[in-house]
Motif scaffolding. Sequence first.
Motif, short mmCIF file in Angstrom:
data_model
loop_
_atom_site.label_atom_id
_atom_site.label_comp_id
_atom_site.label_asym_id
_atom_site.label_seq_id
_atom_site.Cartn_x
_atom_site.Cartn_y
_atom_site.Cartn_z
N ALA A 57 0.83 -1.21 0.00
CA ALA A 57 0.00 0.00 0.00
C ALA A 57 0.86 1.25 0.00
N ASP A 58 1.93 1.27 0.78
CA ASP A 58 2.79 2.45 0.86
C ASP A 58 3.56 2.67 -0.44
N ALA A 59 4.01 1.58 -1.09
CA ALA A 59 4.78 1.70 -2.33
C ALA A 59 3.89 1.99 -3.53
N GLY A 60 2.65 1.55 -3.45
CA GLY A 60 1.71 1.79 -4.55
C GLY A 60 1.75 0.74 -5.63
N SER A 61 2.62 -0.25 -5.51
CA SER A 61 2.67 -1.34 -6.47
C SER A 61 3.42 -2.51 -5.87
N VAL A 62 3.16 -3.70 -6.39
CA VAL A 62 3.85 -4.90 -5.91
C VAL A 62 5.32 -4.84 -6.30
N THR A 63 5.60 -4.33 -7.50
CA THR A 63 6.99 -4.28 -7.97
C THR A 63 7.84 -3.38 -7.07
N LYS A 64 7.33 -2.18 -6.76
CA LYS A 64 8.08 -1.27 -5.91
C LYS A 64 8.21 -1.82 -4.48
N ALA A 65 7.16 -2.46 -3.98
CA ALA A 65 7.21 -3.04 -2.64
C ALA A 65 8.24 -4.16 -2.57
N ALA A 66 8.32 -4.97 -3.65
CA ALA A 66 9.31 -6.05 -3.69
C ALA A 66 10.71 -5.49 -3.59
N SER A 67 10.97 -4.35 -4.27
CA SER A 67 12.28 -3.72 -4.21
C SER A 67 12.59 -3.23 -2.79
N VAL A 68 11.59 -2.63 -2.14
CA VAL A 68 11.79 -2.14 -0.78
C VAL A 68 12.06 -3.29 0.18
N LEU A 69 11.34 -4.40 0.01
CA LEU A 69 11.47 -5.54 0.92
C LEU A 69 12.65 -6.45 0.58
N GLY A 70 13.29 -6.20 -0.59
CA GLY A 70 14.42 -7.03 -0.99
C GLY A 70 14.00 -8.39 -1.49
N LEU A 71 12.80 -8.47 -2.09
CA LEU A 71 12.27 -9.73 -2.61
C LEU A 71 12.12 -9.65 -4.12
N ALA A 72 12.09 -10.81 -4.74
CA ALA A 72 11.76 -10.86 -6.17
C ALA A 72 10.28 -10.58 -6.33
N GLN A 73 9.92 -9.88 -7.40
CA GLN A 73 8.50 -9.53 -7.60
C GLN A 73 7.60 -10.76 -7.67
N PRO A 74 7.99 -11.85 -8.35
CA PRO A 74 7.11 -13.05 -8.36
C PRO A 74 6.92 -13.64 -6.96
N ALA A 75 7.96 -13.60 -6.15
CA ALA A 75 7.85 -14.16 -4.80
C ALA A 75 6.88 -13.34 -3.95
N LEU A 76 6.95 -11.99 -4.08
CA LEU A 76 6.02 -11.16 -3.32
C LEU A 76 4.59 -11.33 -3.81
N THR A 77 4.45 -11.47 -5.11
CA THR A 77 3.11 -11.70 -5.66
C THR A 77 2.51 -12.99 -5.11
N ALA A 78 3.32 -14.06 -5.08
CA ALA A 78 2.84 -15.34 -4.56
C ALA A 78 2.48 -15.21 -3.07
N GLN A 79 3.27 -14.45 -2.34
CA GLN A 79 2.96 -14.26 -0.92
C GLN A 79 1.67 -13.49 -0.73
N LEU A 80 1.46 -12.46 -1.54
CA LEU A 80 0.22 -11.69 -1.46
C LEU A 80 -0.99 -12.58 -1.75
N GLN A 81 -0.85 -13.45 -2.71
CA GLN A 81 -1.96 -14.35 -3.04
C GLN A 81 -2.29 -15.29 -1.87
N ARG A 82 -1.25 -15.77 -1.17
CA ARG A 82 -1.50 -16.64 -0.02
C ARG A 82 -2.20 -15.85 1.10
N ILE A 83 -1.82 -14.59 1.27
CA ILE A 83 -2.47 -13.75 2.29
C ILE A 83 -3.94 -13.53 1.92
N GLU A 84 -4.18 -13.26 0.68
CA GLU A 84 -5.56 -13.02 0.24
C GLU A 84 -6.41 -14.28 0.41
#
Length: 320
Positions: free
Chosen positions: A15-42
């Motif tokens: 939410a703070d980054a405004g996109s999954v790609t930017k959030a992945a960069s902030v968190l030091g994760l690959a974008q596909p990995a963060l996307t998969a994690q978001l899907q599990r949370i949802e």
Amino acid sequence: MELELRHLRVVCAIADAGSVTKAASVLGLAQPALTAQLQRIERALGGTLFERDRRGARATPLGELVLARARVLLPAVKGLQDEATRLASGAERAGRYRIGAVNGPILGGLVHRITSNHPAAQVTTHASWSSAELGDLVLAGKLDFVLVGACGDAPPATDTGLAWRAVAADPVFLLLPEGHTLADRDEVELSELADAQWVAAPGDGCFSACHAAACARAGFTPKVLFETEVRGAIDLIEHGDAVGLCQATLRPMAGLVAVPIAGAPLHWRQMLGWLPDGPAARVASQVWAYAIESYADAVRRNERYSNWLGRHPDGQGLAM
């Protein structure tokens, strides 16, 4: 999957980054990995948290609810962690003094000195008539120090494994009602109490045997001993139904008189004990010094004992 704090941090980061790609960069994760994690949370929450398109990620109504709760919970948990860390480190610096004691003149002054010199220290006390019980509590890690008495040269009546230092050794005095015919004497021969009824508080040491042996040396067998708690023993003596024995440092009490026994046939040592390989060992010397000072106060406030010491300069074994 159960929701965890790290999942809430992921939602806030997106939410703070405004996109999954930017959030992945902030968190030091690959974008596909963060996307998969978001899907599990949802899936765990039962709905979509973000509407995602080329312009970024915008929270859905469910996402807004989760974000509102997360922005309260995450700072609260961080505050809890910080406060707990400060408290734990402060307690470590301030020290902890859990002291067990059998009836004696030292505890009050000892606690006063610890709290005065270490205002942030955590000080607790535990009373018992049993030295063995107190020793067991130290061995079990439930007490840091014990203040107990021991008769003559006998060791404290507790299990081995503790380190001990003597605080003082004193003669044992008689405790008589104020109106007793012997109450005004400077000293009393033990044989003069051959017909007396005796009373004592309970204990697990050898003092009753030492008393009986002293009476035997004086030429008599003491009458059956009343055994009761301290207040009950004092009541019996006050009413003239019994005489007792007491520590020479006993604080003066209205209606009662502590009288020295001629020849000082009985002695009582004040002992401080602790676990030699426990945390208390680091401060044991300081606590022992406080106990010595507290004992000296008890002597100074007892005029009759101070006078006796003036007549018998070798009669007191102040530990040094």
